[in-house]
Design a protein around this motif. Structure first.
Motif, PDB file in Angstrom:
ATOM      1  N   ASP A 182       1.541  -9.918 -24.071  1.00 51.72           N
ATOM      2  CA  ASP A 182       1.324 -10.299 -25.256  1.00 51.72           C
ATOM      3  C   ASP A 182      -0.116  -9.147 -25.146  1.00 51.72           C
ATOM      4  O   ASP A 182      -0.739  -9.361 -26.566  1.00 51.72           O
ATOM      5  N   GLY A 183      -0.097  -8.251 -24.635  1.00 53.16           N
ATOM      6  CA  GLY A 183      -1.162  -7.039 -24.886  1.00 53.16           C
ATOM      7  C   GLY A 183      -2.633  -7.339 -24.040  1.00 53.16           C
ATOM      8  O   GLY A 183      -3.301  -6.532 -24.067  1.00 53.16           O
ATOM      9  N   THR A 184      -2.651  -8.812 -23.532  1.00 56.30           N
ATOM     10  CA  THR A 184      -3.844  -9.007 -22.897  1.00 56.30           C
ATOM     11  C   THR A 184      -4.007  -8.362 -21.579  1.00 56.30           C
ATOM     12  O   THR A 184      -3.086  -7.965 -20.824  1.00 56.30           O
ATOM     13  N   SER A 185      -5.213  -7.792 -21.258  1.00 57.96           N
ATOM     14  CA  SER A 185      -5.484  -7.180 -19.837  1.00 57.96           C
ATOM     15  C   SER A 185      -6.818  -7.732 -19.274  1.00 57.96           C
ATOM     16  O   SER A 185      -7.877  -7.215 -19.468  1.00 57.96           O
ATOM     17  N   THR A 186      -6.739  -8.860 -18.267  1.00 53.38           N
ATOM     18  CA  THR A 186      -7.869  -9.476 -17.766  1.00 53.38           C
ATOM     19  C   THR A 186      -7.765  -9.179 -16.182  1.00 53.38           C
ATOM     20  O   THR A 186      -8.699  -9.276 -15.422  1.00 53.38           O
ATOM     21  N   ASN A 187      -6.527  -8.816 -15.525  1.00 53.64           N
ATOM     22  CA  ASN A 187      -6.307  -8.548 -14.331  1.00 53.64           C
ATOM     23  C   ASN A 187      -6.197  -7.087 -13.842  1.00 53.64           C
ATOM     24  O   ASN A 187      -5.414  -6.231 -14.579  1.00 53.64           O
ATOM     25  N   ARG A 188      -6.661  -6.769 -12.727  1.00 51.82           N
ATOM     26  CA  ARG A 188      -6.356  -5.626 -12.186  1.00 51.82           C
ATOM     27  C   ARG A 188      -5.881  -5.748 -10.595  1.00 51.82           C
ATOM     28  O   ARG A 188      -6.493  -6.507  -9.885  1.00 51.82           O
ATOM     29  N   LEU A 189      -5.157  -5.149 -10.072  1.00 53.23           N
ATOM     30  CA  LEU A 189      -4.551  -5.150  -8.681  1.00 53.23           C
ATOM     31  C   LEU A 189      -5.999  -4.864  -7.835  1.00 53.23           C
ATOM     32  O   LEU A 189      -6.685  -3.975  -8.154  1.00 53.23           O
ATOM     33  N   TRP A 190      -6.081  -5.620  -6.927  1.00 56.21           N
ATOM     34  CA  TRP A 190      -7.053  -5.392  -5.833  1.00 56.21           C
ATOM     35  C   TRP A 190      -6.494  -4.262  -4.751  1.00 56.21           C
ATOM     36  O   TRP A 190      -5.690  -4.666  -4.204  1.00 56.21           O
ATOM     37  N   LEU A 191      -7.059  -3.124  -5.088  1.00 54.96           N
ATOM     38  CA  LEU A 191      -6.406  -2.005  -4.139  1.00 54.96           C
ATOM     39  C   LEU A 191      -7.718  -1.753  -3.269  1.00 54.96           C
ATOM     40  O   LEU A 191      -8.735  -1.051  -3.674  1.00 54.96           O
ATOM     41  N   GLY A 192      -7.394  -1.991  -2.095  1.00 56.30           N
ATOM     42  CA  GLY A 192      -8.360  -1.738  -0.958  1.00 56.30           C
ATOM     43  C   GLY A 192      -8.089  -0.276  -0.421  1.00 56.30           C
ATOM     44  O   GLY A 192      -7.263   0.248  -0.321  1.00 56.30           O
ATOM     45  N   TYR A 193      -9.269   0.159  -0.033  1.00 54.34           N
ATOM     46  CA  TYR A 193      -9.352   1.667   0.595  1.00 54.34           C
ATOM     47  C   TYR A 193     -10.134   1.614   1.927  1.00 54.34           C
ATOM     48  O   TYR A 193     -11.170   0.800   2.173  1.00 54.34           O
ATOM     49  N   THR A 194      -9.668   2.382   2.831  1.00 51.16           N
ATOM     50  CA  THR A 194     -10.060   2.125   4.067  1.00 51.16           C
ATOM     51  C   THR A 194      -9.797   3.622   4.533  1.00 51.16           C
ATOM     52  O   THR A 194      -8.611   4.115   4.727  1.00 51.16           O
ATOM     53  N   GLU A 195     -10.854   4.297   5.508  1.00 52.91           N
ATOM     54  CA  GLU A 195     -10.666   5.621   6.029  1.00 52.91           C
ATOM     55  C   GLU A 195     -10.108   5.191   7.641  1.00 52.91           C
ATOM     56  O   GLU A 195      -9.703   6.294   8.172  1.00 52.91           O
ATOM     57  N   GLU A 196     -10.092   3.855   7.993  1.00 50.70           N
ATOM     58  CA  GLU A 196      -9.519   3.541   9.292  1.00 50.70           C
ATOM     59  C   GLU A 196      -8.436   2.872   9.294  1.00 50.70           C
ATOM     60  O   GLU A 196      -8.569   1.624   9.892  1.00 50.70           O
ATOM     61  N   PRO A 197      -7.237   3.019   8.698  1.00 51.25           N
ATOM     62  CA  PRO A 197      -6.215   2.163   8.476  1.00 51.25           C
ATOM     63  C   PRO A 197      -5.524   1.784   9.929  1.00 51.25           C
ATOM     64  O   PRO A 197      -4.861   0.981  10.125  1.00 51.25           O
ATOM     65  N   GLU A 198      -5.897   2.746  11.186  1.00 53.07           N
ATOM     66  CA  GLU A 198      -5.354   2.252  12.202  1.00 53.07           C
ATOM     67  C   GLU A 198      -6.017   0.875  12.815  1.00 53.07           C
ATOM     68  O   GLU A 198      -5.538   0.511  13.848  1.00 53.07           O
ATOM     69  N   GLN A 199      -7.064   0.651  12.264  1.00 55.98           N
ATOM     70  CA  GLN A 199      -7.781  -0.732  12.848  1.00 55.98           C
ATOM     71  C   GLN A 199      -6.992  -2.106  11.791  1.00 55.98           C
ATOM     72  O   GLN A 199      -7.413  -3.051  12.347  1.00 55.98           O
ATOM     73  N   LEU A 200      -6.038  -1.802  11.173  1.00 51.68           N
ATOM     74  CA  LEU A 200      -5.025  -2.874  10.697  1.00 51.68           C
ATOM     75  C   LEU A 200      -4.116  -3.214  11.609  1.00 51.68           C
ATOM     76  O   LEU A 200      -3.417  -2.433  12.102  1.00 51.68           O
ATOM     77  N   ILE A 201      -4.048  -4.425  12.038  1.00 51.02           N
ATOM     78  CA  ILE A 201      -3.009  -4.886  12.911  1.00 51.02           C
ATOM     79  C   ILE A 201      -1.697  -5.797  12.310  1.00 51.02           C
ATOM     80  O   ILE A 201      -1.934  -6.643  11.444  1.00 51.02           O
ATOM     81  N   LYS A 202      -0.860  -5.403  12.745  1.00 46.63           N
ATOM     82  CA  LYS A 202       0.384  -6.032  12.136  1.00 46.63           C
ATOM     83  C   LYS A 202       0.610  -7.364  12.524  1.00 46.63           C
ATOM     84  O   LYS A 202       0.328  -7.853  13.808  1.00 46.63           O
ATOM     85  N   GLU A 203       1.094  -8.535  11.479  1.00 47.16           N
ATOM     86  CA  GLU A 203       1.150  -9.775  11.957  1.00 47.16           C
ATOM     87  C   GLU A 203       2.533  -9.981  11.645  1.00 47.16           C
ATOM     88  O   GLU A 203       2.980 -11.326  11.537  1.00 47.16           O
ATOM     89  N   GLY A 204       3.612  -9.246  10.923  1.00 48.88           N
ATOM     90  CA  GLY A 204       4.781  -9.661  10.690  1.00 48.88           C
ATOM     91  C   GLY A 204       4.737 -10.012   9.255  1.00 48.88           C
ATOM     92  O   GLY A 204       3.910 -10.055   8.246  1.00 48.88           O
ATOM     93  N   GLN A 205       6.154  -9.934   8.487  1.00 46.32           N
ATOM     94  CA  GLN A 205       6.489 -10.077   7.239  1.00 46.32           C
ATOM     95  C   GLN A 205       5.678  -9.041   6.380  1.00 46.32           C
ATOM     96  O   GLN A 205       5.402  -9.049   5.345  1.00 46.32           O
ATOM     97  N   GLY A 206       5.393  -7.859   6.987  1.00 55.84           N
ATOM     98  CA  GLY A 206       4.744  -6.792   6.118  1.00 55.84           C
ATOM     99  C   GLY A 206       3.195  -6.972   6.133  1.00 55.84           C
ATOM    100  O   GLY A 206       2.410  -6.296   5.168  1.00 55.84           O
ATOM    101  N   LEU A 207       2.610  -8.116   6.553  1.00 60.54           N
ATOM    102  CA  LEU A 207       1.181  -8.286   6.377  1.00 60.54           C
ATOM    103  C   LEU A 207       0.480  -7.590   7.759  1.00 60.54           C
ATOM    104  O   LEU A 207       0.844  -7.429   8.899  1.00 60.54           O
ATOM    105  N   MET A 208      -0.862  -7.481   7.207  1.00 63.33           N
ATOM    106  CA  MET A 208      -1.814  -6.914   8.273  1.00 63.33           C
ATOM    107  C   MET A 208      -3.049  -7.332   8.070  1.00 63.33           C
ATOM    108  O   MET A 208      -3.583  -7.951   7.087  1.00 63.33           O
ATOM    109  N   ARG A 209      -3.794  -7.778   9.182  1.00 63.93           N
ATOM    110  CA  ARG A 209      -5.238  -8.150   9.314  1.00 63.93           C
ATOM    111  C   ARG A 209      -5.990  -7.215   9.619  1.00 63.93           C
ATOM    112  O   ARG A 209      -5.568  -6.156  10.513  1.00 63.93           O
TER     113      ARG A 209
END
Length: 284
Positions: A182-209
């Motif tokens: 309908d042309g409305t635009s109230t949401n934006r994807l939360w796009l996170g940025y990190t310089e240390e992605p190696e600190q992300l730990i896999k948990e399965g199903q494509g998810l990381m903590r």
């Protein structure tokens, strides 16, 4: 004699662990957004071997103190360091699906102070209300009209709240802004940025903590001054494929198997020598 047996055993265990990591990479070669794990084999501390020589007496009756002669070092085995994900961006595949969104981490600038190129991640909310991160942008719309992952976890917006799109007919702009039918635009994807992605730990199903310090946790890209001149963060209608190199992975698997087999033969040689010691030398 048994020291070598333990060393060869540690080699077999290390190669076996490495083979498990490579097998998991190969199994996920077609998983969108999957990041291959890399392992490193490290040696345990080596032992310095010295021969202790007894002191002798001189003709005058004085005593020469005992000394030590260095023979060499003895390696005590190896171990495989746990797999660390490689966050090199995989190839993009065009699908034409409006619910498919690919992160464009490859376009991020290099930080001149740290000489690092960071990575982008999406944020999703678990059933336990915890937040997790993913680079798999193969989304869908659930029965309530919310944008979710393939496993049903709701994708979060700039306020880390679920995104209501109502249908698959929406547009995602380069900066993550979502424009509904309908042309409305109230949401934006939360796009996170990190310089240390190696600190992300896999948990399965494509998810990381996040496993690093809380002060370094991924930030919403608008809060990162380094990204002020970056215009493209996502691309709709594309998915990022796995960054697993099939040829390289198969080659590593064969080398790992040969290493395991070589250590196995060493153990078999020790076993034959011990059998001979017991059955033949023990008779004398």
């Amino acid at each position: 004699m048994f020291r070598g047996l333990y060393t060869a055993t540690s080699g077999m265990m290390s190669h076996n662990r490495n083979q498990q990591v490579l097998t998991n990479n190969l199994a996920n070669a077609n998983t969108p957004g999957f990041k291959q794990d890399q392992t490193i084999m490290r040696a345990f501390p080596a032992q310095l071997i010295k021969a202790v020589e007894a002191g002798n007496s001189t003709n005058s009756g004085s005593k020469i103190p005992p000394g030590q002669t260095t023979i060499g070092t003895l390696n005590t085995g190896v171990y495989t360091q746990e797999g660390i994900p490689s966050f090199i961006q995989g190839a993009l595949k065009e699908t034409g699906n409006k619910t498919d969104v690919s992160l464009m981490s490859e376009l991020l600038p290099i930080n001149p102070d740290t000489q690092k190129k960071g990575a982008l991640v999406f944020a999703v909310r678990l059933d336990t209300n915890e937040i997790r991160y993913t680079q798999n942008g193969q989304f869908t719309v659930d029965q309530d009209g919310y944008l979710t992952t393939g496993e049903g976890y709701r994708v979060l917006n700039q306020n880390q709240q679920p995104i209501l799109v109502n249908s698959t007919e929406f547009e995602v702009q380069d900066n993550g802004q979502i424009v509904l039918q309908d042309g409305t635009s109230t949401n934006r994807l939360w796009l996170g940025y990190t310089e240390e992605p190696e600190q992300l730990i896999k948990e399965g199903q494509g998810l990381m903590r996040w496993g690093g310090n809380q002060e370094d946790i991924p930030q919403f890209f608008e809060d990162v001054q380094l990204l002020n001149n970056t215009s493209t963060f996502v691309k709709q209608g594309f998915i990022e494929q796995s960054n697993v190199d099939l040829t390289q992975t198969m080659t590593k698997m064969m080398n790992t198997y040969r290493g395991f087999e070589a250590n196995q033969k060493v153990i078999q040689a020790y076993d034959r020598n011990m059998e001979k010691t017991v059955n033949e030398i023990g008779r004398v």
